[in-house]
Scaffold this motif. Structure first.
Motif: not given
Length: 174
Positions: A44-51, A112-123
């Motif tokens: 079974i193939q699994i997909d999601h919307v990354p952003d 301000v400290g940001i933990v993580g560097y994914g799309p939400i952290a960058q935005q």
């Protein structure tokens, strides 16, 4: 085919659906909503919307920070009662109406400290930059000096991030 958002697909449903070939989540992650290993073993193939929701979550993060700093729950209550704080324009300090009210703070120039560097952290970082915040981040991987300069951020240890930040926002995958 299953197309879902917040729905957890149980392992029994995977095992008992021999014709199921695809599950698509219109959310940012699928791993906590379906057993990925079992699905893969069943073909079974699994997909999601990354952003999915990146801008919405980042702007909600900024709204939350401002709500806390500006003491908005109390401000709303006071406004409903016909009261408000008087801002001293030259000193940028707030004068409470009564001794028990918590003064407000600005976001300008905060650490301000940001933990993580994914799309939400960058935005979130992009939204904080106009406030001229001193943004430090921690991620499993430090970014290049060019990327850090472009984002106006600086890498630091978790210990320093938590000990020296006025505000910490955590943006990690579950």
């Amino acid at each position: 085919v299953i197309v879902a958002c917040w729905t957890f697909v149980h392992e029994d449903a995977l095992r008992n659906s021999p014709n199921l070939k695809y599950i698509g989540y219109w959310t940012h992650q699928a791993a906590h909503r379906v057993n990925l290993e079992l699905a893969q073993s069943l073909g079974i193939q699994i997909d999601h919307v990354p952003d999915y929701g990146t801008s919405a979550v980042a702007s909600q993060t900024l709204a939350g920070i401002l709500m806390v700093l500006r003491n908005m729950p109390n401000e709303i209550k006071m406004t409903q009662q016909g009261k408000w704080h008087h801002e001293l324009l030259k000193t940028r300090q707030r004068v409470p109406l009564t001794e028990d009210q918590i003064p407000q703070e600005d976001l300008w120039f905060k650490k301000v400290g940001i933990v993580g560097y994914g799309p939400i952290a960058q935005q979130t970082m992009r939204l904080l930059n106009p406030f001229e915040c001193d943004i430090k981040y921690w991620s499993r991987k430090q970014r290049s000096p060019e990327e850090e300069q472009k984002m106006n951020i600086e890498y630091t240890s978790l210990e320093e991030l938590f000990s020296k930040s006025d505000i910490v926002s955590v943006h990690l995958n579950p």
